[in-house]
Structure formats: C-alpha cells, structure tokens
Motif scaffolding. Structure first.
Motif, short mmCIF file in Angstrom:
data_model
loop_
_atom_site.label_atom_id
_atom_site.label_comp_id
_atom_site.label_asym_id
_atom_site.label_seq_id
_atom_site.Cartn_x
_atom_site.Cartn_y
_atom_site.Cartn_z
N ASP A 27 1.22 6.89 100.06
CA ASP A 27 2.45 7.56 99.38
C ASP A 27 3.50 7.93 100.45
O ASP A 27 4.61 7.64 99.86
CB ASP A 27 1.67 9.22 99.22
N GLU A 28 3.29 8.21 101.51
CA GLU A 28 4.64 8.22 102.43
C GLU A 28 5.40 7.22 102.60
O GLU A 28 6.57 7.37 102.51
CB GLU A 28 3.78 8.81 103.94
N VAL A 29 4.83 5.99 102.80
CA VAL A 29 5.73 4.86 103.04
C VAL A 29 6.38 4.61 101.64
O VAL A 29 7.32 4.00 101.69
CB VAL A 29 4.81 3.44 103.61
N ILE A 30 5.56 4.77 100.85
CA ILE A 30 6.19 4.44 99.26
C ILE A 30 7.41 5.32 99.07
O ILE A 30 8.62 4.94 98.75
CB ILE A 30 5.18 4.52 98.21
N GLY A 31 7.29 6.47 99.23
CA GLY A 31 8.50 7.45 99.14
C GLY A 31 9.60 7.04 99.93
O GLY A 31 10.70 7.39 99.68
N GLU A 32 9.27 6.75 101.27
CA GLU A 32 10.25 6.60 102.05
C GLU A 32 11.15 5.25 101.63
O GLU A 32 12.30 5.05 101.67
CB GLU A 32 9.87 6.10 103.63
N LEU A 60 2.61 8.64 90.18
CA LEU A 60 2.99 8.51 91.57
C LEU A 60 4.24 9.19 91.73
O LEU A 60 4.57 9.75 92.74
CB LEU A 60 3.22 6.94 91.82
N TRP A 61 5.42 8.95 90.91
CA TRP A 61 6.57 9.72 90.97
C TRP A 61 6.42 11.22 91.10
O TRP A 61 7.12 11.93 91.82
CB TRP A 61 7.45 9.30 89.68
N ARG A 62 5.58 11.74 90.33
CA ARG A 62 5.52 13.12 90.17
C ARG A 62 4.82 13.72 91.48
O ARG A 62 5.28 14.76 92.17
CB ARG A 62 4.54 13.64 88.89
N ARG A 63 3.77 12.90 91.86
CA ARG A 63 3.25 13.30 93.22
C ARG A 63 4.04 13.38 94.39
O ARG A 63 3.72 13.91 95.35
CB ARG A 63 2.15 12.30 93.39
N LEU A 64 4.99 12.19 94.40
CA LEU A 64 5.95 12.24 95.60
C LEU A 64 7.07 13.07 95.47
O LEU A 64 7.90 13.16 96.55
CB LEU A 64 6.43 10.62 95.65
N GLY A 65 7.23 13.76 94.44
CA GLY A 65 8.27 14.77 94.17
C GLY A 65 9.85 14.13 93.99
O GLY A 65 10.77 14.58 94.42
#
Length: 339
Positions: A251-256, A289-294
């Motif tokens: 999640d973190e690397v995808i969000g970044e 995924l988009w919701r989880r990453l905000g």
C-alpha cells in the motif's frame, strides 16, 4: 517525470503477447480493440507460438547490436555472428511491424512496443560457457549497452512507420526480483547466482530507459513483490503488474507512486480463458485500493491503465479479443463510476 506528467496514457491496453501466428490478425485485433486513444492504447503484438525467435527472449536478442544469440538445447546462447535464429527473429519482427503499420494508417495517440529489460535478458541469455550472462557483470554491462542501442534503432523505425504515434516503451522484467534476491539458478541448478547490487540494477535500468529518448517508459513484471520504488528511481513513468499479487504491505509504495505521478498499469483481467466478470467487477479491487489509500477517486481513471494480468499468448484467439475489449469496458467503468 514532470515534463511527461501531461502525457495521455490510454485507459486500457494489452501486455504484449497474443495467441496464434498470424501477424495481420493480431495487429487487426490490437488496433480494433482500442479504436482511438480515448478507448485504449494499441501495441505491437508478440506471437511466441511461432517458435524460437518469436519468444520474448529471442525477439529481444534479435534487436541487439553487435551481439548475437542462437538457440541451444538449454536456451538462447550468445554467439559470434548472426545465424539463422537471429535472422528468423528479425524477420518475424519485420512481419509484425509491417502488419502494425498497415492497421495504424493515420493513427494519432499512444502506441506501445515491448522488449525484455536488461536484467531478465541477462538472467536468460547464456555465455559461451553455458552460464547466464548474469554471472559476469562485464557481460551484463555489454548486454545492456547493446540493448539500448538496438532499442533506439527499433523505436526510430516504429516512429517512421507510424508518424502520428506517441511511442511508449515497455521493458519486461519478470526475473527482476529473482535477480535482486540471488534466486537465479546456475547452469548446474545446484547453486544460484549472487544477488546483484540494487544500485547497479537501478543505474543499468536507467541507462536502458534512456533509449526511449525522453519518451514514456513502463516496466512490466507479473511476479510478486514488484520493486515499485526502485523502478521509479530508475526513471520508470509507469509500472505494469498483476493486480491479484498485490498485498496490503504494498500500500505505502503504491500510494507514493500515485502521488508522485507514476501511472499504474493494473492487470485485473485474467490472461487465460475463463469467464469474464462484469466490467465494474473487474476493477472493484482497484476502487477498494483507492479508498484504502485515501486517494482522490477523481484521479482514478487518469492514474490507472487497465490491462490483462499478463500476456495473452496462452489464451484462445476468441478469448484474447474478448479480454482486450473487456479491459476497455472496465476502464470506462472506472471513469464513469470512480467510487
């Protein structure tokens, strides 16, 4: 990345390989599935069913400059001069380019071409002693330099044939994680080659990506644990992956990556024959995924390109056509209903 941030990626595309051996039929399918950039991004189809030289390693080996490879019982091996295997690979690529040119007359928009990246190539090509080129960092350097030179010539040829296209270079790196972790087996299969230093992996990828001449580059890997951060540092503008292999630890690397402007090529449609869900169902995981990453739902359609989970070489021709059309419909669903 900033100067390419306004690049219009197609909402959907294929990974690269297609079933069968008819270049015209494949070109007709990949251009007909994405009629116009608003529907998706056509690509230069690869047809590995034709045999050695049409497979991903042999096809890319045919692009190399001043390095040649031939087929041995154990796989592709670097040789001194071009033989019939090199000539066959180049002939099939020429056939594919002729077919693509025929079906892209007047086309304007993104157009993707694929080649094997330097580390998967080094893991697959053998030196004269039968060991992978990966065993010799000097050989890896020579291989990457030859690949970059060959890609420059190849991309120039595609630009000449399809002058209205914005060429996207895709580097296929399915073995990259195994190279980084020291999991590539030696010829004896009793040992593995030493892990390659991450900085060397990154700098070599950066040098080969430069062959795109400033054009957009996507790196594809359908293996688990895709190294998003390394690929972004190396200069990848997009990362293509099998969405089903993501875990929450990504999640973190995808969000970044998304916040840094990296395009995600999300492989959500199965690459082999099976029942296709409704288009909205295929991209449900992407919305989750988009919701989880905000992340902002409004950015979803622009940040994601929908693809099959991997190449379609193992599918039936009818399913391959249906899968590409399904990718286009699923991308439309993302745009129409991002939440």
């Amino acid at each position: 990345m900033s100067e390419k941030s306004d690049f219009r990626w197609g909402p959907a595309t294929g990974v690269g390989s297609m079933p069968g051996g008819d270049a015209r039929e494949a070109a007709k399918t990949v251009t007909g599935s994405f009629e116009g950039p608003e529907a998706g991004m056509p690509f230069l189809a690869e047809l590995p069913a034709r045999g050695p030289g049409a497979d991903m390693i042999g096809r890319t080996a045919g692009l190399l400059v001043d390095l040649y490879a031939r087929v041995e019982p154990s796989g592709w091996r670097i040789g001194d001069r071009p033989g019939r295997d090199t000539k066959r690979a180049r002939s099939w690529l020429g056939e594919d380019l002729d077919a693509l040119e025929e079906f892209t007359q007047g086309y304007e928009g993104p157009l993707k071409v694929q080649a094997v990246g330097p580390w998967t190539l080094a893991a697959a090509l053998e030196l004269k002693n039968g060991e992978a080129a990966l065993s010799d960092l000097g050989a890896c350097r020579d291989l990457a330099g030859s690949l970059a030179e060959g890609l420059r010539a190849h991309l120039a040829d595609v630009r000449r044939r399809v002058p209205g296209a914005d060429i996207v270079l895709q580097l296929d790196e399915p073995s990259l994680i195994a190279v980084l972790r020291g999991q590539i087996k030696t010829a004896s299969e009793y040992r593995t080659h030493r892990a390659v230093d991450r900085q060397l992996v990154e700098s070599t990828l950066r040098d080969v990506m430069a062959a795109a001449g400033g054009g957009p580059v996507v790196v594809h890997s359908c293996a688990p644990d895709v190294p998003f951060a390394l690929l972004r540092r190396a200069g990848a503008d997009a990362v293509s992956f099998d969405f089903s292999l993501l875990t929450e630890r990504d999640d973190e690397v995808i969000g970044e990556a998304v916040e840094g402007g990296t395009q995600l090529f999300a492989g959500v449609v199965p690459g082999v024959d099976g029942r296709l869900s409704d288009p909205a169902g295929s991209v449900m995981g992407v919305r989750t995924l988009w919701r989880r990453l905000g992340l902002n739902p409004g950015s979803l359609a622009d940040a994601v390109t929908v693809t099959p989970s991997c190449g379609l070489a193992g599918a039936s021709p009818a399913y391959a056509r249906a899968a590409l059309a399904h990718c286009a419909r699923a991308a439309r669903s993302l745009a129409d209903n991002p939440e």
